[in-house]
Write a protein that holds these residues in place. Sequence first.
Motif, mmCIF file in Angstrom:
data_model
loop_
_atom_site.group_PDB
_atom_site.id
_atom_site.type_symbol
_atom_site.label_atom_id
_atom_site.label_comp_id
_atom_site.label_asym_id
_atom_site.label_seq_id
_atom_site.Cartn_x
_atom_site.Cartn_y
_atom_site.Cartn_z
ATOM 1 N N PHE A 145 -13.577 -5.113 -8.033
ATOM 2 C CA PHE A 145 -12.956 -3.856 -7.662
ATOM 3 C C PHE A 145 -12.492 -3.876 -6.212
ATOM 4 C CE2 PHE A 145 -13.402 0.361 -5.755
ATOM 5 C CZ PHE A 145 -12.442 1.049 -6.479
ATOM 6 N N ARG A 146 -13.304 -4.482 -5.340
ATOM 7 C CA ARG A 146 -12.921 -4.554 -3.925
ATOM 8 C C ARG A 146 -11.621 -5.309 -3.738
ATOM 9 N NH1 ARG A 146 -17.617 -7.193 -0.902
ATOM 10 N NH2 ARG A 146 -17.957 -8.008 -2.970
ATOM 11 N N ALA A 147 -11.444 -6.411 -4.457
ATOM 12 C CA ALA A 147 -10.223 -7.209 -4.329
ATOM 13 C C ALA A 147 -9.010 -6.431 -4.827
ATOM 14 C CB ALA A 147 -10.372 -8.518 -5.090
ATOM 15 N N ALA A 148 -9.164 -5.746 -5.943
ATOM 16 C CA ALA A 148 -8.049 -4.962 -6.473
ATOM 17 C C ALA A 148 -7.706 -3.801 -5.547
ATOM 18 C CB ALA A 148 -8.388 -4.446 -7.864
ATOM 19 N N ALA A 149 -8.729 -3.109 -5.072
ATOM 20 C CA ALA A 149 -8.497 -1.992 -4.161
ATOM 21 C C ALA A 149 -7.894 -2.482 -2.849
ATOM 22 C CB ALA A 149 -9.799 -1.247 -3.895
ATOM 23 N N ALA A 150 -8.365 -3.616 -2.347
ATOM 24 C CA ALA A 150 -7.822 -4.171 -1.107
ATOM 25 C C ALA A 150 -6.365 -4.583 -1.281
ATOM 26 C CB ALA A 150 -8.656 -5.355 -0.639
ATOM 27 N N GLY A 151 -6.015 -5.107 -2.441
ATOM 28 C CA GLY A 151 -4.630 -5.476 -2.699
ATOM 29 C C GLY A 151 -3.709 -4.281 -2.679
ATOM 30 N N VAL A 152 -4.114 -3.217 -3.346
ATOM 31 C CA VAL A 152 -3.282 -2.010 -3.395
ATOM 32 C C VAL A 152 -3.246 -1.317 -2.040
ATOM 33 C CG1 VAL A 152 -3.100 0.283 -4.446
ATOM 34 C CG2 VAL A 152 -3.637 -1.696 -5.862
ATOM 35 N N LEU A 153 -4.402 -1.141 -1.419
ATOM 36 C CA LEU A 153 -4.447 -0.467 -0.124
ATOM 37 C C LEU A 153 -3.771 -1.285 0.973
ATOM 38 C CD1 LEU A 153 -8.038 1.038 -0.219
ATOM 39 C CD2 LEU A 153 -5.869 2.249 -0.409
ATOM 40 N N PHE A 164 -1.157 -3.117 0.501
ATOM 41 C CA PHE A 164 0.273 -2.883 0.293
ATOM 42 C C PHE A 164 0.684 -1.511 0.823
ATOM 43 C CE2 PHE A 164 4.009 -1.976 -2.386
ATOM 44 C CZ PHE A 164 4.768 -3.097 -2.077
ATOM 45 N N ILE A 165 -0.152 -0.502 0.604
ATOM 46 C CA ILE A 165 0.141 0.840 1.114
ATOM 47 C C ILE A 165 0.117 0.857 2.634
ATOM 48 C CG2 ILE A 165 -0.777 3.199 1.211
ATOM 49 C CD1 ILE A 165 -1.639 2.810 -1.723
ATOM 50 N N LEU A 166 -0.797 0.087 3.236
ATOM 51 C CA LEU A 166 -0.881 0.027 4.698
ATOM 52 C C LEU A 166 0.398 -0.512 5.326
ATOM 53 C CD1 LEU A 166 -4.423 -1.136 5.807
ATOM 54 C CD2 LEU A 166 -3.194 0.883 6.513
ATOM 55 N N ILE A 167 1.103 -1.409 4.621
ATOM 56 C CA ILE A 167 2.365 -1.931 5.151
ATOM 57 C C ILE A 167 3.333 -0.788 5.378
ATOM 58 C CG2 ILE A 167 4.400 -3.320 4.593
ATOM 59 C CD1 ILE A 167 2.553 -5.257 3.155
ATOM 60 N N PHE A 168 3.412 0.117 4.430
ATOM 61 C CA PHE A 168 4.342 1.228 4.562
ATOM 62 C C PHE A 168 3.884 2.230 5.618
ATOM 63 C CE2 PHE A 168 5.213 -0.416 0.323
ATOM 64 C CZ PHE A 168 6.567 -0.686 0.479
ATOM 65 N N VAL A 169 2.588 2.459 5.718
ATOM 66 C CA VAL A 169 2.080 3.358 6.753
ATOM 67 C C VAL A 169 2.351 2.771 8.134
ATOM 68 C CG1 VAL A 169 -0.036 4.378 7.707
ATOM 69 C CG2 VAL A 169 0.329 4.348 5.241
ATOM 70 N N GLU A 170 2.085 1.479 8.301
ATOM 71 C CA GLU A 170 2.352 0.828 9.581
ATOM 72 C C GLU A 170 3.844 0.864 9.907
ATOM 73 O OE1 GLU A 170 0.768 -2.976 8.720
ATOM 74 O OE2 GLU A 170 -1.295 -2.393 9.147
ATOM 75 N N SER A 171 4.678 0.653 8.895
ATOM 76 C CA SER A 171 6.129 0.684 9.107
ATOM 77 C C SER A 171 6.600 2.071 9.530
ATOM 78 C CB SER A 171 6.864 0.258 7.838
ATOM 79 O OG SER A 171 6.520 -1.050 7.486
ATOM 80 N N LEU A 172 6.044 3.108 8.895
ATOM 81 C CA LEU A 172 6.419 4.468 9.267
ATOM 82 C C LEU A 172 6.013 4.788 10.701
ATOM 83 C CD1 LEU A 172 5.538 6.445 6.024
ATOM 84 C CD2 LEU A 172 7.802 6.059 6.989
ATOM 85 N N ALA A 230 -1.162 -9.968 3.492
ATOM 86 C CA ALA A 230 -2.412 -10.732 3.473
ATOM 87 C C ALA A 230 -3.342 -10.284 4.607
ATOM 88 C CB ALA A 230 -2.125 -12.223 3.579
ATOM 89 N N MET A 231 -2.774 -10.036 5.778
ATOM 90 C CA MET A 231 -3.574 -9.566 6.900
ATOM 91 C C MET A 231 -4.192 -8.210 6.569
ATOM 92 S SD MET A 231 -2.384 -9.184 10.869
ATOM 93 C CE MET A 231 -0.954 -8.265 10.382
ATOM 94 N N ASN A 232 -3.406 -7.313 5.991
ATOM 95 C CA ASN A 232 -3.920 -6.005 5.595
ATOM 96 C C ASN A 232 -4.944 -6.124 4.473
ATOM 97 O OD1 ASN A 232 -2.393 -4.627 7.459
ATOM 98 N ND2 ASN A 232 -0.720 -4.251 6.044
ATOM 99 N N PHE A 233 -4.709 -7.059 3.536
ATOM 100 C CA PHE A 233 -5.644 -7.274 2.438
ATOM 101 C C PHE A 233 -7.019 -7.640 2.969
ATOM 102 C CE2 PHE A 233 -7.868 -10.264 -0.290
ATOM 103 C CZ PHE A 233 -7.942 -9.555 -1.481
ATOM 104 N N PHE A 234 -7.096 -8.610 3.866
ATOM 105 C CA PHE A 234 -8.393 -9.038 4.387
ATOM 106 C C PHE A 234 -9.029 -7.974 5.273
ATOM 107 C CE2 PHE A 234 -6.621 -13.253 3.301
ATOM 108 C CZ PHE A 234 -7.602 -13.610 2.391
ATOM 109 N N PHE A 235 -8.210 -7.197 5.964
ATOM 110 C CA PHE A 235 -8.724 -6.087 6.773
ATOM 111 C C PHE A 235 -9.390 -5.044 5.878
ATOM 112 C CE2 PHE A 235 -7.792 -1.943 8.848
ATOM 113 C CZ PHE A 235 -8.657 -2.075 9.922
ATOM 114 N N VAL A 236 -8.710 -4.633 4.824
ATOM 115 C CA VAL A 236 -9.260 -3.630 3.907
ATOM 116 C C VAL A 236 -10.452 -4.210 3.144
ATOM 117 C CG1 VAL A 236 -8.756 -2.214 1.880
ATOM 118 C CG2 VAL A 236 -7.087 -2.385 3.713
#
Length: 73
Positions: free
Chosen positions: A2-10, A12-20, A44-50
Motif C-alpha cells: 500500500f505504501r508503494a502504491a500511495a507513494a506512486g500516486v502522491l 505524481f500529485i506532488l509534481i503538479f503541486v510543486e509546478s503550481l 522518482a524523487m517525490n516517490f521516495f520522499f513520500v
Amino acid sequence: MFRAAAAGVLGFILIFVESLIVMKLKGYANIEFGGITPFINVWAMNFFFVFAILTQVTNWYVNRGSLKEDNSY
C-alpha cells in the motif's frame, strides 16, 4: 504494498503541486520539464520522499502504544 502504491500516486500529485507553486512564485504560464526523463526523475524523487514519510508514519502508528513513559527505574 500500500505504501508503494500511495507513494506512486502522491508523488505524481506532488509534481503538479510543486509546478503550481513555481508558476505562482515566478509568474510563469507553464513549465517545461524538458522531456520524459527529467519528469520521471522528479517523480522518482517525490516517490521516495513520500515513501519515506509513509514509512515513518507507519512505524509511529505501530509503536504509538509503546511510547508511554516508563517510570520503572
